[in-house]
Motif scaffolding. Structure first.
Motif, PDB file in Angstrom:
ATOM      1  N   LEU A 102       1.841   5.916   9.573  1.00 23.52           N
ATOM      2  CA  LEU A 102       2.626   6.635   8.565  1.00 23.52           C
ATOM      3  C   LEU A 102       1.977   6.521   7.187  1.00 23.52           C
ATOM      4  O   LEU A 102       1.973   7.477   6.404  1.00 23.52           O
ATOM      5  CB  LEU A 102       4.054   6.072   8.532  1.00 23.52           C
ATOM      6  N   LEU A 103       1.419   5.347   6.893  1.00 23.95           N
ATOM      7  CA  LEU A 103       0.735   5.161   5.610  1.00 23.95           C
ATOM      8  C   LEU A 103      -0.499   6.055   5.522  1.00 23.95           C
ATOM      9  O   LEU A 103      -0.771   6.653   4.466  1.00 23.95           O
ATOM     10  CB  LEU A 103       0.347   3.694   5.450  1.00 23.95           C
ATOM     11  N   ASP A 104      -1.255   6.171   6.604  1.00 27.85           N
ATOM     12  CA  ASP A 104      -2.428   7.048   6.617  1.00 27.85           C
ATOM     13  C   ASP A 104      -2.028   8.507   6.394  1.00 27.85           C
ATOM     14  O   ASP A 104      -2.748   9.265   5.727  1.00 27.85           O
ATOM     15  CB  ASP A 104      -3.177   6.918   7.945  1.00 27.85           C
ATOM     16  N   ARG A 105      -0.902   8.902   6.948  1.00 25.47           N
ATOM     17  CA  ARG A 105      -0.438  10.280   6.735  1.00 25.47           C
ATOM     18  C   ARG A 105      -0.105  10.511   5.268  1.00 25.47           C
ATOM     19  O   ARG A 105      -0.391  11.582   4.708  1.00 25.47           O
ATOM     20  CB  ARG A 105       0.787  10.562   7.605  1.00 25.47           C
ATOM     21  N   GLY A 106       0.493   9.514   4.622  1.00 26.87           N
ATOM     22  CA  GLY A 106       0.760   9.626   3.193  1.00 26.87           C
ATOM     23  C   GLY A 106      -0.521   9.737   2.390  1.00 26.87           C
ATOM     24  O   GLY A 106      -0.617  10.530   1.436  1.00 26.87           O
ATOM     25  N   ALA A 107      -1.533   8.939   2.755  1.00 30.73           N
ATOM     26  CA  ALA A 107      -2.820   9.010   2.063  1.00 30.73           C
ATOM     27  C   ALA A 107      -3.483  10.367   2.281  1.00 30.73           C
ATOM     28  O   ALA A 107      -4.092  10.929   1.353  1.00 30.73           O
ATOM     29  CB  ALA A 107      -3.734   7.888   2.549  1.00 30.73           C
ATOM     30  N   ARG A 129      -8.088   5.693   1.221  1.00 37.42           N
ATOM     31  CA  ARG A 129      -7.844   5.376   2.632  1.00 37.42           C
ATOM     32  C   ARG A 129      -8.375   4.000   3.020  1.00 37.42           C
ATOM     33  O   ARG A 129      -7.988   3.454   4.056  1.00 37.42           O
ATOM     34  CB  ARG A 129      -8.499   6.428   3.527  1.00 37.42           C
ATOM     35  N   GLY A 130      -9.297   3.447   2.213  1.00 36.97           N
ATOM     36  CA  GLY A 130      -9.970   2.216   2.596  1.00 36.97           C
ATOM     37  C   GLY A 130      -9.062   1.005   2.698  1.00 36.97           C
ATOM     38  O   GLY A 130      -9.326   0.088   3.479  1.00 36.97           O
ATOM     39  N   GLY A 131      -7.977   0.985   1.919  1.00 34.97           N
ATOM     40  CA  GLY A 131      -7.084  -0.171   1.943  1.00 34.97           C
ATOM     41  C   GLY A 131      -6.350  -0.356   3.255  1.00 34.97           C
ATOM     42  O   GLY A 131      -5.815  -1.438   3.527  1.00 34.97           O
ATOM     43  N   GLN A 132      -6.334   0.696   4.090  1.00 33.46           N
ATOM     44  CA  GLN A 132      -5.618   0.601   5.362  1.00 33.46           C
ATOM     45  C   GLN A 132      -6.496   0.065   6.500  1.00 33.46           C
ATOM     46  O   GLN A 132      -5.985  -0.279   7.566  1.00 33.46           O
ATOM     47  CB  GLN A 132      -5.072   1.970   5.781  1.00 33.46           C
ATOM     48  N   ASP A 133      -7.809   0.008   6.294  1.00 32.05           N
ATOM     49  CA  ASP A 133      -8.706  -0.377   7.383  1.00 32.05           C
ATOM     50  C   ASP A 133      -8.409  -1.783   7.902  1.00 32.05           C
ATOM     51  O   ASP A 133      -8.454  -2.032   9.109  1.00 32.05           O
ATOM     52  CB  ASP A 133     -10.164  -0.297   6.913  1.00 32.05           C
ATOM     53  N   ILE A 134      -8.104  -2.693   6.990  1.00 24.25           N
ATOM     54  CA  ILE A 134      -7.841  -4.076   7.421  1.00 24.25           C
ATOM     55  C   ILE A 134      -6.574  -4.150   8.276  1.00 24.25           C
ATOM     56  O   ILE A 134      -6.475  -4.977   9.182  1.00 24.25           O
ATOM     57  CB  ILE A 134      -7.743  -5.015   6.192  1.00 24.25           C
ATOM     58  N   GLY A 135      -5.602  -3.282   8.001  1.00 25.00           N
ATOM     59  CA  GLY A 135      -4.383  -3.254   8.809  1.00 25.00           C
ATOM     60  C   GLY A 135      -4.668  -2.841  10.244  1.00 25.00           C
ATOM     61  O   GLY A 135      -4.135  -3.421  11.188  1.00 25.00           O
ATOM     62  N   TRP A 136      -5.509  -1.813  10.413  1.00 22.03           N
ATOM     63  CA  TRP A 136      -5.886  -1.392  11.770  1.00 22.03           C
ATOM     64  C   TRP A 136      -6.671  -2.490  12.476  1.00 22.03           C
ATOM     65  O   TRP A 136      -6.510  -2.691  13.694  1.00 22.03           O
ATOM     66  CB  TRP A 136      -6.713  -0.107  11.698  1.00 22.03           C
ATOM     67  N   PHE A 137      -7.527  -3.204  11.721  1.00 25.90           N
ATOM     68  CA  PHE A 137      -8.282  -4.304  12.312  1.00 25.90           C
ATOM     69  C   PHE A 137      -7.348  -5.409  12.800  1.00 25.90           C
ATOM     70  O   PHE A 137      -7.523  -5.944  13.902  1.00 25.90           O
ATOM     71  CB  PHE A 137      -9.271  -4.861  11.285  1.00 25.90           C
ATOM     72  N   VAL A 138      -6.340  -5.737  11.997  1.00 22.66           N
ATOM     73  CA  VAL A 138      -5.397  -6.792  12.379  1.00 22.66           C
ATOM     74  C   VAL A 138      -4.559  -6.359  13.576  1.00 22.66           C
ATOM     75  O   VAL A 138      -4.276  -7.171  14.473  1.00 22.66           O
ATOM     76  CB  VAL A 138      -4.501  -7.173  11.185  1.00 22.66           C
ATOM     77  N   ARG A 159       0.827  -1.207   0.000  1.00 29.29           N
ATOM     78  CA  ARG A 159       0.000   0.000   0.000  1.00 29.29           C
ATOM     79  C   ARG A 159       0.867   1.265   0.000  1.00 29.29           C
ATOM     80  O   ARG A 159       0.510   2.261  -0.624  1.00 29.29           O
ATOM     81  CB  ARG A 159      -0.898   0.000   1.239  1.00 29.29           C
ATOM     82  N   THR A 160       2.006   1.211   0.702  1.00 31.04           N
ATOM     83  CA  THR A 160       2.913   2.356   0.713  1.00 31.04           C
ATOM     84  C   THR A 160       3.452   2.640  -0.679  1.00 31.04           C
ATOM     85  O   THR A 160       3.516   3.801  -1.116  1.00 31.04           O
ATOM     86  CB  THR A 160       4.082   2.103   1.684  1.00 31.04           C
ATOM     87  N   PHE A 161       3.834   1.590  -1.402  1.00 30.69           N
ATOM     88  CA  PHE A 161       4.309   1.753  -2.774  1.00 30.69           C
ATOM     89  C   PHE A 161       3.207   2.344  -3.649  1.00 30.69           C
ATOM     90  O   PHE A 161       3.461   3.244  -4.458  1.00 30.69           O
ATOM     91  CB  PHE A 161       4.759   0.397  -3.325  1.00 30.69           C
ATOM     92  N   TYR A 162       1.977   1.866  -3.467  1.00 32.22           N
ATOM     93  CA  TYR A 162       0.854   2.357  -4.277  1.00 32.22           C
ATOM     94  C   TYR A 162       0.575   3.834  -3.992  1.00 32.22           C
ATOM     95  O   TYR A 162       0.447   4.648  -4.921  1.00 32.22           O
ATOM     96  CB  TYR A 162      -0.392   1.511  -3.989  1.00 32.22           C
ATOM     97  N   ILE A 163       0.487   4.204  -2.707  1.00 31.21           N
ATOM     98  CA  ILE A 163       0.196   5.594  -2.348  1.00 31.21           C
ATOM     99  C   ILE A 163       1.339   6.507  -2.794  1.00 31.21           C
ATOM    100  O   ILE A 163       1.114   7.628  -3.278  1.00 31.21           O
ATOM    101  CB  ILE A 163      -0.034   5.714  -0.830  1.00 31.21           C
ATOM    102  N   SER A 164       2.581   6.029  -2.652  1.00 36.37           N
ATOM    103  CA  SER A 164       3.729   6.829  -3.075  1.00 36.37           C
ATOM    104  C   SER A 164       3.699   7.091  -4.577  1.00 36.37           C
ATOM    105  O   SER A 164       3.957   8.214  -5.030  1.00 36.37           O
ATOM    106  CB  SER A 164       5.018   6.108  -2.674  1.00 36.37           C
ATOM    107  N   ARG A 165       3.368   6.050  -5.352  1.00 41.70           N
ATOM    108  CA  ARG A 165       3.293   6.230  -6.805  1.00 41.70           C
ATOM    109  C   ARG A 165       2.171   7.206  -7.175  1.00 41.70           C
ATOM    110  O   ARG A 165       2.348   8.073  -8.030  1.00 41.70           O
ATOM    111  CB  ARG A 165       3.056   4.885  -7.491  1.00 41.70           C
ATOM    112  N   GLN A 166       1.025   7.077  -6.489  1.00 40.44           N
ATOM    113  CA  GLN A 166      -0.082   7.993  -6.752  1.00 40.44           C
ATOM    114  C   GLN A 166       0.292   9.429  -6.408  1.00 40.44           C
ATOM    115  O   GLN A 166      -0.060  10.376  -7.130  1.00 40.44           O
ATOM    116  CB  GLN A 166      -1.311   7.570  -5.932  1.00 40.44           C
ATOM    117  N   LEU A 167       1.027   9.604  -5.322  1.00 42.27           N
ATOM    118  CA  LEU A 167       1.448  10.939  -4.909  1.00 42.27           C
ATOM    119  C   LEU A 167       2.420  11.540  -5.920  1.00 42.27           C
ATOM    120  O   LEU A 167       2.317  12.729  -6.290  1.00 42.27           O
ATOM    121  CB  LEU A 167       2.086  10.865  -3.526  1.00 42.27           C
TER     122      LEU A 167
END
Length: 210
Positions: free
Chosen positions: A179-184, A102-111, A22-30
């Motif tokens: 940190l990923l959420d901050r990037g998003a 932001r939705g892709g990070q929800d499962i990480g917080w759940f885990v 997800r970090t790679f994806y958000i970074s590329r989008q940014l």
């Protein structure tokens, strides 16, 4: 004994990999959003051209990213000729894209939350092992007491190791997703600024001219 620590460790490494993806994806989008913003800034009189699902700035196709897709949606909305509140529609589209990014990070917080609960589950299993060792005592001789102490030590080990594994893994995984959420959030903020400052006035001007 309970394998809970192993489960927690496997979950940690699996979702660290998910966070990296997800970090790679958000970074590329940014990075692509910054490129789109620079292209708009360098074009004196920008004109958007739709070609299927792709949008071009004059004859130059925009990078394939979330911001370009959003611009395409807004251009199509502006060219539709329907009487609607474009400001409201624009905010609705921005909110939809924001939730998607932001939705892709929800499962990480759940885990991460589940890891803490698994640690507490291991604590409960350790207590059960410890109590079973005490209740199984029938003779108070030295040999039986030694066996009881060994079993109680194993129960305490299960309790402590699972708790430590759950807490440490949850803290580290939460830090990564924070940190990923901050990037998003940075990506959504940049998209909002580009749309409101650079794209919306162009679409509004073209619609007024039409």
């Amino acid at each position: 004994v309970s394998y809970v620590s192993i489960v927690i460790t496997l979950l940690y490494f699996a979702f660290t990999g998910h966070c990296a993806f997800r970090t790679f994806y958000i970074s590329r989008q940014l990075n692509e959003a910054v490129t789109v913003s620079q292209m708009l800034r360098d074009t004196p009189a920008p004109t958007f051209v739709l070609s299927g699902d792709r949008v071009s700035l004059g004859n130059t196709p925009l990078p394939d990213c979330a911001l370009s897709s959003l611009i395409g949606e807004l251009v199509h909305l502006g060219q539709s000729g329907l009487q609607m509140d474009h400001g409201f529609e624009r905010s609705q589209l921005l909110e939809a894209y924001s939730q998607q990014l932001r939705g892709g990070q929800d499962i990480g917080w759940f885990v991460a939350d589940t890891m803490i609960k698994l640690g507490l589950l291991g604590t409960g299993i350790g207590f059960v092992i410890l109590l079973n060792a005490v209740t199984s005592v029938t003779d108070l001789d030295i040999a039986s007491m030694k066996e009881v102490l060994v079993t109680m030590s194993g129960g305490m080990g299960v309790k402590l190791f699972t708790t430590i594994a759950g807490l440490i893994s949850a803290i580290l995984l939460s830090l990564q997703y924070q940190l990923l959420d901050r990037g998003a959030d940075d990506l959504v903020a940049l998209m909002t600024k580009v749309i409101e400052v650079q794209v919306a006035p162009v679409i509004r001007m073209k619609g007024s001219a039409a």
